[in-house]
Motif scaffolding. Structure first.
Motif, PDB file in Angstrom:
ATOM      1  N   ILE A  22      -9.727  22.295  -6.863  1.00 41.36           N
ATOM      2  CA  ILE A  22     -10.956  22.814  -7.517  1.00 41.36           C
ATOM      3  C   ILE A  22     -10.512  24.075  -8.100  1.00 41.36           C
ATOM      4  N   VAL A  68       0.827  -1.310  -0.034  1.00 43.69           N
ATOM      5  CA  VAL A  68       0.000  -0.028   0.049  1.00 43.69           C
ATOM      6  C   VAL A  68       0.814   1.293  -0.148  1.00 43.69           C
ATOM      7  N   ASN A 122      -2.527  20.973  -1.307  1.00 43.82           N
ATOM      8  CA  ASN A 122      -3.659  20.515  -0.566  1.00 43.82           C
ATOM      9  C   ASN A 122      -4.766  21.631  -0.730  1.00 43.82           C
ATOM     10  N   SER A 123      -6.173  21.308  -0.976  1.00 50.11           N
ATOM     11  CA  SER A 123      -7.208  21.978  -1.085  1.00 50.11           C
ATOM     12  C   SER A 123      -7.129  22.969  -2.450  1.00 50.11           C
ATOM     13  N   ILE A 144      -7.145  12.195   1.296  1.00 45.29           N
ATOM     14  CA  ILE A 144      -6.896  13.004   2.369  1.00 45.29           C
ATOM     15  C   ILE A 144      -5.743  14.170   2.084  1.00 45.29           C
ATOM     16  N   LEU A 145      -4.873  13.671   1.414  1.00 47.91           N
ATOM     17  CA  LEU A 145      -3.861  14.526   1.204  1.00 47.91           C
ATOM     18  C   LEU A 145      -4.154  15.739   0.182  1.00 47.91           C
ATOM     19  N   MET A 146      -5.104  15.422  -0.718  1.00 52.32           N
ATOM     20  CA  MET A 146      -5.416  16.430  -1.757  1.00 52.32           C
ATOM     21  C   MET A 146      -6.500  17.362  -1.059  1.00 52.32           C
ATOM     22  N   VAL A 147      -7.787  16.650  -0.405  1.00 50.38           N
ATOM     23  CA  VAL A 147      -8.546  17.779  -0.115  1.00 50.38           C
ATOM     24  C   VAL A 147      -9.062  17.546   1.685  1.00 50.38           C
ATOM     25  N   GLY A 148      -8.321  16.828   2.030  1.00 60.08           N
ATOM     26  CA  GLY A 148      -8.426  16.873   3.769  1.00 60.08           C
ATOM     27  C   GLY A 148      -8.044  18.099   4.447  1.00 60.08           C
ATOM     28  N   VAL A 154      -5.912   7.765   1.173  1.00 58.92           N
ATOM     29  CA  VAL A 154      -4.684   8.595   1.600  1.00 58.92           C
ATOM     30  C   VAL A 154      -4.598   9.795   0.647  1.00 58.92           C
ATOM     31  N   ILE A 155      -4.485   9.531  -0.592  1.00 56.63           N
ATOM     32  CA  ILE A 155      -4.355  10.334  -1.550  1.00 56.63           C
ATOM     33  C   ILE A 155      -5.414  11.661  -1.503  1.00 56.63           C
ATOM     34  N   PRO A 201     -14.961  27.436  -3.479  1.00 54.39           N
ATOM     35  CA  PRO A 201     -14.503  26.137  -3.428  1.00 54.39           C
ATOM     36  C   PRO A 201     -14.954  25.410  -2.161  1.00 54.39           C
ATOM     37  N   ARG A 252     -14.325  19.756   6.131  1.00 60.38           N
ATOM     38  CA  ARG A 252     -14.544  20.418   4.889  1.00 60.38           C
ATOM     39  C   ARG A 252     -15.963  20.955   5.142  1.00 60.38           C
ATOM     40  N   ALA A 307      -4.967   3.348  -0.735  1.00 59.79           N
ATOM     41  CA  ALA A 307      -4.277   4.456  -1.172  1.00 59.79           C
ATOM     42  C   ALA A 307      -5.041   5.505  -1.752  1.00 59.79           C
ATOM     43  N   LEU A 364      -5.836  19.334   6.982  1.00 60.09           N
ATOM     44  CA  LEU A 364      -4.893  18.404   7.683  1.00 60.09           C
ATOM     45  C   LEU A 364      -4.507  19.285   8.957  1.00 60.09           C
ATOM     46  N   ASP A 365      -4.882  20.447   9.003  1.00 67.39           N
ATOM     47  CA  ASP A 365      -4.563  21.119  10.494  1.00 67.39           C
ATOM     48  C   ASP A 365      -6.218  21.327  11.062  1.00 67.39           C
ATOM     49  N   ILE A 392       2.265   1.884  -3.277  1.00 68.22           N
ATOM     50  CA  ILE A 392       1.173   2.378  -4.274  1.00 68.22           C
ATOM     51  C   ILE A 392       0.948   4.035  -3.975  1.00 68.22           C
ATOM     52  N   ILE A 393       0.896   4.216  -2.581  1.00 64.94           N
ATOM     53  CA  ILE A 393       0.765   5.649  -2.274  1.00 64.94           C
ATOM     54  C   ILE A 393       1.904   6.534  -2.704  1.00 64.94           C
ATOM     55  N   LYS A 420       5.040  16.140   6.460  1.00 66.05           N
ATOM     56  CA  LYS A 420       3.797  16.429   5.492  1.00 66.05           C
ATOM     57  C   LYS A 420       4.341  16.864   4.143  1.00 66.05           C
ATOM     58  N   ILE A 440     -18.160  23.897  -2.848  1.00 66.41           N
ATOM     59  CA  ILE A 440     -17.947  22.578  -3.664  1.00 66.41           C
ATOM     60  C   ILE A 440     -17.496  21.370  -3.202  1.00 66.41           C
ATOM     61  N   TYR A 441     -16.423  21.587  -2.498  1.00 63.96           N
ATOM     62  CA  TYR A 441     -15.616  20.611  -1.483  1.00 63.96           C
ATOM     63  C   TYR A 441     -16.637  19.980  -0.660  1.00 63.96           C
ATOM     64  N   ILE A 480       2.125  16.131  -3.066  1.00 61.28           N
ATOM     65  CA  ILE A 480       0.682  16.490  -3.183  1.00 61.28           C
ATOM     66  C   ILE A 480       0.354  17.583  -2.209  1.00 61.28           C
ATOM     67  N   ILE A 533     -19.001  17.572  -2.662  1.00 59.37           N
ATOM     68  CA  ILE A 533     -18.481  16.364  -3.004  1.00 59.37           C
ATOM     69  C   ILE A 533     -18.162  15.372  -1.617  1.00 59.37           C
ATOM     70  N   LEU A 567       1.605   7.044  -6.483  1.00 54.99           N
ATOM     71  CA  LEU A 567       0.216   7.899  -6.895  1.00 54.99           C
ATOM     72  C   LEU A 567       0.827   9.578  -6.379  1.00 54.99           C
TER      73      LEU A 567
END
Lengths: 299, 486
Positions: free
Chosen positions: A164, A10, A160-161, B470-474, B467-468, B422, B205, B464, B476-477, A13-14, A151, B425-426, A156, B429, A17
């Motif tokens: 969009i 895993v 983050n965020s 979470i990294l993209m739209v989570g 996790v991705i 955004p 979110r 995976a 994190l703080d 893969i992470i 982090k 929208i988030y 990525i 989603i 990706l």
């Protein structure tokens, strides 16, 4: 043992990706066709304007660069950012000074600029896309927390965020996602606000990180010979207790011989509720009026 | 230490490694120490109080068991009352906080709010009370090993936000010489990951939009407030069930199975079913230790078959339900809004009981029994609307604010705020994704699952992807969980 093997699979893969998607996001970020986020790339990588405005959304909406250009014959860029506090401004100044020295710098601060708050450092995340290429950001990121560097091992995470905002330009036109070539974002609605200032609850303690950032900001500007002006722009918000941030900024500016203009109670603005978009922000009309007042003082 | 932080992951990894290297007896001591370290990172100053409760509960259980049959009830009543007085004094009496009613003139019990309620004390005290009552009722023997009781009360994954575990279920597990279970640990890891996703990608979110609107209700119209209430409803569920997943997943790494706290409550077809699926450990606690004893004692007082033309059984149900849910509301917080939130459920359940026959007859008469799917869908949506209505009183700090929200939703339509933002929208989603996962689990009973797929590649890719995601739209703080405050 089997569990470790599965975790390894895993993890791999992470990793793959993260690498691939992170690369894609970086491409999207630095090659965006239009949209106001492009401004930050300009500020950090290309800006050469002699006059620069820094601050939060209040700076972004209150200072009209075209009026500076018309008066002083020099280009001006508004580098304000919604939700940004002094820590962000300090980091941004560091990045700007790496390339050139602005002649005149206006830093707009708010009455709660140095207040303790959980959201203080959020704006710094906007600078993370530049982390890989900027040593200046490394020390700042370290100050935001011991785990931030872990982090940032992810490709990525710096985006983050952002997904969009990164994709929107490919789905909507510039009419929905307009460009702001000089960084100034005008607000066009007039708020239906009471003519008298509103009392807000008192403030919390000053944040030690924030006050040290302000000291750092002033000393970096002075070391480089930047003409710095610290301004508090008008607001309909009033606080029950004395504004500790303003007092702190005033005393520090006086000690450093930096002009400090508290224009938060400028009568010619406050007596026109139609100049306000909401209690915190001026609309375009108010911004033009206020910018003229600042220019008059600068002359 | 936030449960969604890297620090927590490292802490769990070290604590679990240490735990599995030890034999059963020192494990209990280790769990207690690890739990105190964990709690210390959140609120170190309350550790003496925490230990005081543990010592009190340990000896109280022994005394209760040792007391004769006649005195057992009195002894247990004394210690239960003492624990509840401690909780009440910590939770409701505030000498340091803001005094007097709110300046806005709205009804408020804010002057009773403590400066800071020790984290997790509502959960701790309810856990301790359940232990003492179970000993009194003879359901289990008082535990003679102090560290078994301490581990039961303090076990860090459940310490600050539950589930409110029963002693019989937990102590047997912590005493058993369990070996490291690969499958259980893997299940735990998946659960933690899913909890992270719920908290960071869904709950936090949604919080950005709902907090922005519900924090400034005077500046927003009815439709924006309605959307904010819907967002809040999903947020609180994702937040609390996300925590529970992290807690249960962490416990599974230690080889301990905690009680389930949620079973997709937003797919409930009635309010009764909702409370069988929402915060299950609290609702069963209230059922066993408040509702049933109260209903039983009331039934012994009310001797006639009817009072005021209404069946006595219904009076008993109404009284026990209203009292139970009033307590449920007050357990959550110390404002009138929480009390009203609880009472709303009391009214829902009582009126549901009163109209039960009538509704059944109407459904039969209308021929809706021939359309069971439609009926089920209608019931789910109607229940969800009732639940969301009640959440209004939970989402804002004052009753007056809740009433303003309801009034504006009913009378001030308009266009929603920030639909191109955004964060909005988030939020949409996040709700969409969450709903799909929940619906798959609810209606397909796990048959369509990426996380339990037979093919390892699909499973691994699914983890995976989480996790991705979470990294993209989570967020994190992100901040602490909502139920931390209770």
């Amino acid at each position: 043992m089997r569990l470790l093997l599965k975790l390894l699979c895993v993890g791999l893969i992470i990793f793959l990706l993260d690498l691939t998607i992170g690369y894609g996001l970086r491409r999207l970020y630095f090659h965006r066709p239009f949209g106001n986020r492009k401004s930050l790339i300009y500020v950090i990588e290309n800006m050469k304007d002699p006059i620069v405005i820094m601050g939060s959304s209040r700076a972004q909406h209150h200072y009209v660069p075209s009026l500076f250009r018309l008066t002083f014959g020099k280009s001006c860029f508004n580098a304000g950012l919604d939700g940004a506090f002094i820590e962000y401004h300090e980091a941004l100044l560091e990045l700007v000074l790496k390339r050139y020295v602005p002649e005149l710098l206006i830093l707009d601060i708010s009455a709660s600029e140095f207040d303790e708050s959980d959201s203080r450092l959020q704006a710094i995340s906007k600078l993370l896309p530049f982390y890989a290429q900027s040593d200046e950001l490394h020390s700042l990121v370290q100050r935001t927390g011991p785990m931030e560097r872990i982090k940032l091992m992810s490709r990525i995470y710096p985006f983050n965020s952002e997904i969009i905002q990164l994709l929107l330009p490919y789905f909507v036109g510039p009419d929905i996602l307009p460009d702001y070539p000089d960084g100034y974002i005008p607000l066009f609605k007039a708020g239906s606000l009471p003519p008298t200032p509103v009392e807000e609850p008192g403030q919390v303690e000053l944040d030690a990180f924030a006050t040290s950032s302000f000291r750092g900001f002033i000393s970096r500007a002075k070391e480089n010979g930047v003409s710095l002006f610290v301004v508090v722009s008008p607001s309909l918000r009033r606080y029950q207790r004395a504004t500790r941030s303003i007092d702190y900024a005033r005393s520090l500016c006086e000690a450093a011989a930096v002009p400090f203009w508290d224009m938060s109670e400028t009568v010619s603005i406050l007596q026109h509720p139609e100049y306000f978009y909401d209690r915190t922000h001026l609309n375009d009309r108010g911004a033009r009026e206020f910018t003229r007042l600042v220019i008059d003082r600068l002359k | 230490m936030r449960l969604t932080s890297i620090e927590y992951v490292l802490f769990v990894a070290i604590a679990a490694a240490g735990y599995h290297l030890l034999s059963a007896r020192p494990r209990r001591v280790f769990v207690v120490l690890a739990s105190l370290v964990f709690y210390g990172t959140l609120a170190v100053r309350y550790i003496p109080l925490l230990l005081g409760i543990v010592v009190l509960t340990f000896f109280a259980a022994i005394w209760i068991q040792g007391a004769g049959d006649r005195k057992r009830g009195q002894t247990s009543a004394f210690f239960v009352a003492l624990l509840l007085v401690i909780l009440g004094s910590l939770k409701y009496i505030d000498f340091a906080g803001p005094a007097g009613p709110s300046t806005s003139g709205s009804i408020s019990l804010r002057y009773l709010i403590p400066a800071s309620l020790p984290l997790g004390f509502s959960f701790l005290i309810f856990t301790a009370v359940s232990y003492l009552i179970d000993v009194k009722r003879g359901r289990l023997s008082a535990e003679k090993n102090f560290f078994s009781v301490a581990a039961y009360l303090l076990f860090f994954p459940k310490l600050v936000q539950g589930p409110i575990e029963r002693a019989g279920h937990f102590i047997a597990q912590i005493k058993a010489p369990a070996k490291f279970d690969d499958n259980l640990a893997a299940q735990g890891l998946k659960r933690i990951l899913w909890g992270f996703f719920k908290k960071m990608v869904v709950a936090d979110r949604l919080a950005i939009y709902s907090d922005a609107i519900l924090g400034h209700i005077d500046q927003h119209n009815g439709i924006s407030l309605l959307i904010a209430v819907v967002f809040f409803s999903f947020r609180i569920y994702a937040d609390f069930s996300g925590y529970t997943d992290i807690a249960l997943g962490t416990a599974e790494i230690f080889g301990i199975r905690l009680s389930e706290n949620f079973r997709r409550p937003y797919f409930s077809g009635s309010i009764t079913e909702f409370w069988n699926r929402w915060h299950i450990s609290l609702s069963t606690w209230l059922r066993d230790y408040v509702f049933l004893p109260l209903a039983y004692s009331t039934s012994r007082i009310l001797g006639k078959p009817r009072y005021l033309f209404v069946q006595t059984e219904l009076w008993i149900y109404a009284l026990a339900t209203m009292v139970t849910f009033a307590l449920c509301g007050l357990w959550h917080g110390n404002g009138w809004n929480f009390l009203i939130w609880g009472l709303i459920y009391g009214v829902y359940l009582t009126s549901g009981r009163v109209t039960q026959k009538m509704r059944k007859a109407w459904v039969r008469k209308a021929g809706l029994v021939r359309y069971p799917r439609f009926l089920k869908g209608f019931r789910i949506i109607f229940t969800l609307i009732l639940v969301m209505f009640a959440w209004v009183f939970f989402a804002v700090p004052r009753v007056a604010d809740a009433l303003t929200v309801i009034r504006k939703i009913a009378t001030e339509p308009g266009s929603p705020y920030g639909v191109t933002d955004p964060e909005f929208i988030y939020g949409l989603i996040a709700i969409g994704l969450f709903f799909v996962f929940e619906a798959l689990a609810e209606f397909y009973n796990g048959r369509v699952s990426f996380f339990q797929n037979r093919r390892p590649a699909v499973r691994y890719l699914s983890y995976a992807a989480l996790v991705i995601g979470i990294l993209m739209v989570g967020v994190l703080d992100s901040g602490h969980f909502i139920y931390f405050q209770f």
